[in-house]
Design an enzyme around this catalytic site. Structure first.
Site, short mmCIF file in Angstrom:
data_model
loop_
_atom_site.label_atom_id
_atom_site.label_comp_id
_atom_site.label_asym_id
_atom_site.label_seq_id
_atom_site.Cartn_x
_atom_site.Cartn_y
_atom_site.Cartn_z
N GLY A 55 -14.77 6.82 -19.64
CA GLY A 55 -14.30 8.20 -19.51
C GLY A 55 -15.40 9.04 -18.89
O GLY A 55 -15.92 8.72 -17.83
N GLY A 56 -15.76 10.12 -19.56
CA GLY A 56 -16.77 11.03 -19.02
C GLY A 56 -16.21 11.83 -17.86
O GLY A 56 -16.88 12.01 -16.85
N HIS A 57 -14.97 12.32 -18.02
CA HIS A 57 -14.34 13.12 -16.99
C HIS A 57 -13.15 13.87 -17.59
O HIS A 57 -12.78 13.65 -18.74
CB HIS A 57 -13.86 12.26 -15.82
CG HIS A 57 -12.84 11.24 -16.20
ND1 HIS A 57 -13.17 9.95 -16.57
CD2 HIS A 57 -11.49 11.33 -16.29
CE1 HIS A 57 -12.05 9.30 -16.86
NE2 HIS A 57 -11.03 10.11 -16.70
N ALA A 58 -12.59 14.77 -16.79
CA ALA A 58 -11.35 15.47 -17.13
C ALA A 58 -10.41 15.33 -15.94
O ALA A 58 -10.83 14.91 -14.86
CB ALA A 58 -11.62 16.95 -17.41
N ARG A 103 -12.83 13.94 -21.67
CA ARG A 103 -12.71 12.85 -22.63
C ARG A 103 -13.82 11.84 -22.43
O ARG A 103 -14.23 11.56 -21.30
CB ARG A 103 -11.35 12.18 -22.57
CG ARG A 103 -11.09 11.13 -21.50
CD ARG A 103 -10.83 11.61 -20.09
NE ARG A 103 -10.06 12.80 -19.96
CZ ARG A 103 -8.73 12.86 -19.92
NH1 ARG A 103 -8.03 11.76 -19.90
NH2 ARG A 103 -8.10 14.00 -19.81
#
Length: 139
Positions: A55-58, A103
């Protein structure tokens, strides 16, 4: 739902139908009959090394259902003001994540498999990959 107004409280756990018989269980997701969005892409994460995060993004417009079909992991949700951690560990429960939520997935158990049902096909322009940019957009 728009990018600016979405909140971690708009993300929710969805109980999926589980059909049980002595030969084993089956869970069926039937598009918009089950989900509040159409399914246009399906992917899964597996063989994740211990200690790794995903993840580590929107997303600007994409909705997702995230399911731990095997094993367990945690999902940190961030709307720019509030954070919430959800542990997924049952294949008959999924987490609906709305657009505009950062997230991060972590604490993957050995052998875990993360299934994702997405409302759109992959488009790089839908991703927000920089957390500082995300916070600025959320205002």
């Amino acid at each position: 739902m728009n990018l600016h107004s979405s909140s971690v409280y708009d993300c929710s756990i969805l109980r999926l139908d589980k059909i049980h018989n002595r030969a084993g269980n089956i869970t069926v997701v039937t598009g918009e009959e089950t989900l509040p969005f159409p399914i246009k892409r399906i992917y899964y994460l597996y063989d994740i090394p211990g200690g790794e995060e995903r993840g580590g993004h929107a997303h600007r417009g994409l909705h997702q259902l995230i399911v731990a079909v095997s094993g367990s992991f945690e999902v940190m949700l961030d709307d720019g003001k509030n954070k919430k951690i959800v542990r997924l560990n049952r294949p008959d429960f999924g987490l609906i994540v709305v657009p505009g939520i950062w997230r991060e997935l972590f604490e993957f158990s050995s052998g875990s498999v993360c299934l994702v049902l997405a409302s759109e096909v992959y488009t790089e322009a839908d991703y927000i990959r920089d957390h500082e940019e995300f916070k600025t957009l959320k205002g």
